[in-house]
Design an enzyme around this catalytic site. Structure first.
Site, mmCIF file in Angstrom:
data_model
loop_
_atom_site.group_PDB
_atom_site.id
_atom_site.type_symbol
_atom_site.label_atom_id
_atom_site.label_comp_id
_atom_site.label_asym_id
_atom_site.label_seq_id
_atom_site.Cartn_x
_atom_site.Cartn_y
_atom_site.Cartn_z
ATOM 1 N N TRP A 103 -7.452 2.669 8.126
ATOM 2 C CA TRP A 103 -8.423 1.801 7.454
ATOM 3 C C TRP A 103 -9.419 1.192 8.420
ATOM 4 C CZ3 TRP A 103 -9.232 2.945 2.768
ATOM 5 C CH2 TRP A 103 -8.190 3.343 1.925
ATOM 6 N N ASP A 173 -9.860 -7.459 7.526
ATOM 7 C CA ASP A 173 -9.460 -6.777 6.295
ATOM 8 C C ASP A 173 -7.985 -7.103 6.069
ATOM 9 O OD1 ASP A 173 -8.553 -5.036 4.366
ATOM 10 O OD2 ASP A 173 -9.189 -3.202 5.377
ATOM 11 N N LYS A 197 -3.570 -4.198 -3.779
ATOM 12 C CA LYS A 197 -2.390 -3.983 -2.959
ATOM 13 C C LYS A 197 -1.363 -5.079 -3.243
ATOM 14 C CE LYS A 197 -4.499 -0.509 -1.318
ATOM 15 N NZ LYS A 197 -5.297 -0.316 -0.123
HETATM 16 C C1 LIG Z 1 -6.530 0.215 0.180
HETATM 17 C C2 LIG Z 1 -7.205 -0.350 1.346
HETATM 18 C C3 LIG Z 1 -8.606 -0.330 1.449
HETATM 19 C C4 LIG Z 1 -9.513 0.349 0.454
HETATM 20 O O1 LIG Z 1 -9.491 -0.208 -0.808
HETATM 21 P P1 LIG Z 1 -10.216 0.483 -2.052
HETATM 22 O O2 LIG Z 1 -10.195 -0.582 -3.079
HETATM 23 O O3 LIG Z 1 -9.435 1.694 -2.425
HETATM 24 O O4 LIG Z 1 -11.600 0.829 -1.643
HETATM 25 C C5 LIG Z 1 -9.165 -0.908 2.577
HETATM 26 N N1 LIG Z 1 -8.395 -1.501 3.530
HETATM 27 C C6 LIG Z 1 -7.051 -1.521 3.443
HETATM 28 C C7 LIG Z 1 -6.266 -2.179 4.531
HETATM 29 C C8 LIG Z 1 -6.420 -0.961 2.354
HETATM 30 O O5 LIG Z 1 -5.079 -0.987 2.282
#
Ligand SMILES: *Cc1c(COP(=O)(O)O)cnc(C)c1O
Length: 362
Positions: A103, A173, A197
């Protein structure tokens, strides 16, 4: 188990707390006397405004978000944030990134479209199985920010200590660890999290941004929707927001507040992760894929000695009533995602299953 629900170890969209789903079900046809479902409501209505305002207030309380930070609900999930961060924060056109896995790599690739990217540290040398030392990063004086993926969902690493950004703002993030443990918001310039998540339904990110980072002077190419200031100035109601996700997330925020807040979540998550890691540390068949001191409490990747056996365990786990234990296609193996809503019983049942499998196959 009242609803015959499966223990779902998906990395996302993932499990939500059952009492929250029950409440949503009870309010589906007629939300609190409004005569309609939240999905059918005007986002400009009083009743929705209250849902939005409460969601923000509850999140502020849950994370003790200081007053000089804005909370935004932005569509496009996590991926849109990979672009919004450099679009909004690159004044000098330089972003520093710590490369720790899938990511952060995506974030880096996207940022390169908008400016210069400096990799301040990387764990690529060992297949992203650890968090690099970030105590003395080489950060250029003109860097606009230092960016981390605080929990790498696919690789299974997490930061237990934040980088020394040498005075630059920290951007994080937090998608796969959001609300899993206490967080001192004042240490960050911007936190963002895709909510599917650890919180609610897909298609939205929560952004927590320090007010002084909101800008009027963005480059002309930045779409109106992609400016954080657009959302901040309009209480995330510039256009029709993801009303449903805001409503569901709001319920989860309340649920977390009612259940001891982030301290309690952290204790539960540590307890749950320890059950699985203790097993992996002792197992003769399964091996954890990550350096011990950097192991995520949320996403636990592990392997057997062979790809074939990995696949066999995944199939057997499915037959035994567990779901989504297959590792991400980019790394293979197995992965158990054990977010806030995964009950301890789910982790215990998984470990029992793995023990039994090991006894029968080792
Ligand atoms: C799932 C995830 C993303 C991307 O999210 P989307 O909503 O699918 O675009 C970005 N960063 C992390 C750490 C993730 O687990």
């Amino acid at each position: 188990m009242k609803y015959n629900r499966t223990y779902n170890f998906s990395a996302g969209p993932a499990m939500m707390p059952e009492p929250v789903l029950e409440e949503i079900a009870a309010e589906m046809l007629n939300y609190r006397g409004s005569g309609m479902c939240v999905m059918e409501m005007s986002h400009r209505s009083k009743v929705f405004q209250q849902i939005r305002d409460e969601a923000e207030a509850d999140l502020r309380r849950l994370m003790s978000i200081p007053d000089n930070y804005k909370v935004l609900f932005v569509q496009g999930g996590g991926t849109v944030q990979f672009a919004m961060v450099p679009m909004n924060l690159m004044k000098n056109g330089v972003g520093c990134y710590v490369e720790t896995g899938a990511w952060s790599k995506k974030a880096i690739a996207e940022a390169k479209k908008y400016g210069e990217v400096k990799i301040a540290a990387s764990s690529a040398d060992k297949n992203f199985s650890y968090i690099p030392d970030c105590s003395d990063l080489d950060i250029p004086g003109n860097a606009d920010y230092v960016y981390i993926c605080e929990n790498e969902t696919i690789n299974g690493t997490t930061y237990f200590k934040l980088p020394d950004t040498k005075g630059k703002i920290l951007v994080s993030d937090q998608s796969s660890m959001f609300l899993s443990r206490p967080c001192d918001v004042s240490k960050y310039g911007l936190i963002w999290a895709g909510v599917q998540k650890n919180v609610g339904p897909a298609g939205m990110a929560v952004v927590i941004i320090r007010e002084d980072l909101l800008r009027d002077d963005l480059p002309k190419f930045v779409p109106t929707y992609m400016s954080y200031k657009t959302h901040a100035d309009n209480d995330s109601l510039y256009n029709t927001p993801n009303c449903w996700a805001i409503y569901c997330c709001g319920k989860v925020f309340k649920y977390l507040l009612d259940n001891g807040g982030l301290e309690a979540m952290n204790r539960r998550n540590q307890e749950k992760a320890a059950i699985l890691y203790d097993f992996l540390d002792r197992s003769r068949l399964f091996t954890g894929a990550v350096a011990k001191e950097d192991r995520s409490l949320m996403n636990v990747p592990f392997v057997t000695p062979s790809k074939e056996q990995d696949a066999e365990v995944v199939a057997a786990s499915k037959a035994a009533g567990f779901d989504n234990l297959k590792g991400h296609k980019s790394v293979g193996g197995l992965r158990a995602s054990i977010y806030n809503a995964m009950p301890k019983e789910g982790v215990e049942a998984l470990v029992e299953f793995l023990k039994k499998y090991e006894a029968e196959h080792a």
